[in-house]
Design an enzyme around this catalytic site. Structure first.
Site, PDB file in Angstrom:
ATOM      1  N   HIS A  60      40.082  49.256  34.210  1.00 11.22           N
ATOM      2  CA  HIS A  60      39.521  50.208  35.167  1.00 11.22           C
ATOM      3  C   HIS A  60      39.367  49.550  36.547  1.00 11.22           C
ATOM      4  O   HIS A  60      39.682  50.155  37.568  1.00 11.22           O
ATOM      5  CB  HIS A  60      38.133  50.683  34.708  1.00 11.22           C
ATOM      6  CG  HIS A  60      38.117  51.396  33.388  1.00 11.22           C
ATOM      7  ND1 HIS A  60      37.552  50.848  32.258  1.00 11.22           N
ATOM      8  CD2 HIS A  60      38.578  52.609  33.013  1.00 11.22           C
ATOM      9  CE1 HIS A  60      37.656  51.699  31.258  1.00 11.22           C
ATOM     10  NE2 HIS A  60      38.282  52.771  31.672  1.00 11.22           N
ATOM     11  N   LYS A  93      48.554  52.946  30.806  1.00  9.82           N
ATOM     12  CA  LYS A  93      48.109  52.772  29.422  1.00  9.82           C
ATOM     13  C   LYS A  93      48.077  54.118  28.697  1.00  9.82           C
ATOM     14  O   LYS A  93      48.444  54.222  27.544  1.00  9.82           O
ATOM     15  CB  LYS A  93      46.726  52.111  29.456  1.00  9.82           C
ATOM     16  CG  LYS A  93      45.806  52.387  28.304  1.00  9.82           C
ATOM     17  CD  LYS A  93      46.075  51.442  27.159  1.00  9.82           C
ATOM     18  CE  LYS A  93      45.004  51.434  26.099  1.00  9.82           C
ATOM     19  NZ  LYS A  93      44.474  52.701  25.693  1.00  9.82           N
ATOM     20  N   GLN A 101      49.026  61.064  29.301  1.00 11.01           N
ATOM     21  CA  GLN A 101      47.999  61.641  30.181  1.00 11.01           C
ATOM     22  C   GLN A 101      48.490  61.665  31.620  1.00 11.01           C
ATOM     23  O   GLN A 101      48.332  62.653  32.338  1.00 11.01           O
ATOM     24  CB  GLN A 101      46.712  60.837  30.065  1.00 11.01           C
ATOM     25  CG  GLN A 101      45.663  61.191  31.100  1.00 11.01           C
ATOM     26  CD  GLN A 101      44.349  60.490  30.831  1.00 11.01           C
ATOM     27  OE1 GLN A 101      43.601  60.899  29.958  1.00 11.01           O
ATOM     28  NE2 GLN A 101      44.060  59.437  31.572  1.00 11.01           N
ATOM     29  N   SER A 121      40.848  48.332  26.196  1.00 11.19           N
ATOM     30  CA  SER A 121      40.376  49.689  25.917  1.00 11.19           C
ATOM     31  C   SER A 121      38.907  49.622  25.533  1.00 11.19           C
ATOM     32  O   SER A 121      38.461  48.680  24.885  1.00 11.19           O
ATOM     33  CB  SER A 121      41.175  50.286  24.751  1.00 11.19           C
ATOM     34  OG  SER A 121      40.496  51.412  24.220  1.00 11.19           O
ATOM     35  N   ARG A 169      37.670  51.241  23.357  1.00 13.53           N
ATOM     36  CA  ARG A 169      37.591  51.382  21.894  1.00 13.53           C
ATOM     37  C   ARG A 169      37.859  50.060  21.170  1.00 13.53           C
ATOM     38  O   ARG A 169      37.604  49.973  19.962  1.00 13.53           O
ATOM     39  CB  ARG A 169      38.558  52.460  21.412  1.00 13.53           C
ATOM     40  CG  ARG A 169      38.142  53.856  21.874  1.00 13.53           C
ATOM     41  CD  ARG A 169      38.940  54.966  21.228  1.00 13.53           C
ATOM     42  NE  ARG A 169      38.339  56.272  21.457  1.00 13.53           N
ATOM     43  CZ  ARG A 169      38.762  57.170  22.364  1.00 13.53           C
ATOM     44  NH1 ARG A 169      39.805  56.903  23.120  1.00 13.53           N
ATOM     45  NH2 ARG A 169      38.142  58.329  22.487  1.00 13.53           N
TER      46      ARG A 169
HETATM   47  P1  AMP Z   1      39.172  56.067  30.328  1.00 16.90           P
HETATM   48  O1  AMP Z   1      37.861  55.578  30.803  1.00 16.90           O
HETATM   49  O2  AMP Z   1      39.609  55.493  29.042  1.00 16.90           O
HETATM   50  O3  AMP Z   1      39.286  57.577  30.411  1.00 16.90           O
HETATM   51  O4  AMP Z   1      40.235  55.538  31.385  1.00 16.90           O
HETATM   52  C1  AMP Z   1      40.097  55.787  32.762  1.00 16.90           C
HETATM   53  C2  AMP Z   1      41.352  55.355  33.475  1.00 16.90           C
HETATM   54  O5  AMP Z   1      41.575  53.964  33.264  1.00 16.90           O
HETATM   55  C3  AMP Z   1      42.606  56.073  32.941  1.00 16.90           C
HETATM   56  O6  AMP Z   1      43.452  56.386  34.042  1.00 16.90           O
HETATM   57  C4  AMP Z   1      43.209  55.048  32.040  1.00 16.90           C
HETATM   58  O7  AMP Z   1      44.603  55.197  31.905  1.00 16.90           O
HETATM   59  C5  AMP Z   1      42.868  53.759  32.778  1.00 16.90           C
HETATM   60  N1  AMP Z   1      42.911  52.609  31.866  1.00 16.90           N
HETATM   61  C6  AMP Z   1      42.319  52.498  30.637  1.00 16.90           C
HETATM   62  N2  AMP Z   1      42.632  51.321  30.065  1.00 16.90           N
HETATM   63  C7  AMP Z   1      43.434  50.670  30.947  1.00 16.90           C
HETATM   64  C8  AMP Z   1      44.095  49.393  30.924  1.00 16.90           C
HETATM   65  N3  AMP Z   1      43.998  48.557  29.886  1.00 16.90           N
HETATM   66  N4  AMP Z   1      44.830  49.052  32.002  1.00 16.90           N
HETATM   67  C9  AMP Z   1      44.940  49.904  33.070  1.00 16.90           C
HETATM   68  N5  AMP Z   1      44.359  51.110  33.147  1.00 16.90           N
HETATM   69  C10 AMP Z   1      43.610  51.492  32.091  1.00 16.90           C
END
Ligand code: AMP
Length: 287
Positions: free
Chosen positions: A38, A152, A156, A188, A190
């Site tokens: 992020h 990633k 989406q 992630s 998760r």
């Molecule tokens: P999320 O909080 O999982 O909804 O992710 C928010 C944003 O961060 C989304 O655009 C994801 O694709 C991006 N994101 C999540 N994990 C990664 C990662 N390992 N590297 C780069 N971007 C990421």
């Protein structure tokens, strides 16, 4: 400390000041529990705009009834600190009422046909309707000039691009590269659900994506490459949702030596569902 706003009026007042000064505004939508993946999007946003807004909202409409909405990690204080360090100007931390003023049941839903029904969409029915619906709301609330999304979550990203083109949002969509742990596992929120043994096994996802890339480069038939990956992952202990090779638009390729192919895997280890992907024309040292 980073400036944090929860209400729509406060958010708009803040943005209006920047807009009056002609400043270009970037938005990075997230569900919080922020990690270096992020933060890298915030840094990329800084290079694409004068002001950076991050949103943190665990969006109920993109989770299925049996998914991890209730236990999804929520760490607002650490998120605020990390965002400030990464160069974010404003944190939008809305409650459900700000995002869904008429209530979740009455909320207008946006559907992206086709793209929302395959791969992630097939494994998680309704997921991308929830994503498209919440991102459209964030776009209307923030009205950014540019919005950043991670590769990633490749599908989406495609859903968002479709949304922006079809609904004529005047917003540039900028993708950010996947940030990985030293062993290659995609970062992630998760990953923290994984037990020690599961964490050791999780690296097999990127290993298999690399093998799929190598086999495609050798011109092996795609169906065979996919089947082998599925079998290796199952043998390692995963319940596999898909392990496939697709074109950049997620259509099925004719042959493995086409340009612009991408491998995508979604698989569960115990209760934890992990996804990752690899563009086959990415330089080898990148991952
Ligand atoms: P999320 O909080 O999982 O909804 O992710 C928010 C944003 O961060 C989304 O655009 C994801 O694709 C991006 N994101 C999540 N994990 C990664 C990662 N390992 N590297 C780069 N971007 C990421």
């Amino acid at each position: 400390m980073i400036r944090t706003v929860a209400g729509v009026a406060e958010l708009r007042a803040h943005l209006a000041g920047w807009r009056e000064r002609g400043q270009r505004i970037a938005l990075v939508p997230t569900m919080g529990n922020l990690h270096p993946g992020h933060h890298s999007l915030i840094e990329l946003a800084r290079r694409n705009a004068d002001r950076v807004v991050a949103s943190v909202f665990v969006n109920p409409t993109q989770f299925g009834p049996d998914e991890d909405f209730a236990r999804y990690p929520r760490t607002p204080e650490a998120d605020a600190e990390g965002l400030a360090r990464a160069g974010c100007d404003l944190l939008f931390l809305p409650g459900v009422e700000a995002m869904y003023p008429l209530g979740v049941e009455a909320a207008v839903r946006i559907r992206v046909p086709g793209l929302a029904d395959v791969l992630e969409g097939a494994a998680r029915p309704g997921h991308f309707d929830g994503v498209a619906s919440v991102v459209a709301r964030l776009f209307n609330l923030v009205r950014p000039d540019v919005a950043l999304f991670g590769r990633k979550d490749y599908q989406q990203l495609q859903v968002i691009r479709h949304l922006v083109r079809d609904l004529a949002f005047a917003i540039d969509i900028v993708p950010g590269p996947t940030v990985r742990e030293p062993d290659g596992l995609a970062m992630s929120s998760r990953n923290q659900y994984l037990g020690a043994e599961e964490r050791r096994v999780a690296v097999e996802i990127i290993r298999n994506l690399r093998t799929m890339r190598e086999q495609a480069a050798l011109g092996l038939p795609i169906a065979g490459i996919e089947q082998e990956a599925l079998e290796r992952l199952a043998a390692a202990g995963f319940a596999v949702d898909y392990a496939v090779i697709r074109r950049a638009d997620l259509g099925r390729p004719e042959a493995g030596n086409e340009a612009g192919l991408i491998g995508l895997i979604a698989a569960r280890l115990g209760r934890t569902r992990l996804i990752d992907n690899l563009a086959f024309d990415e330089p080898l040292d990148a991952c």
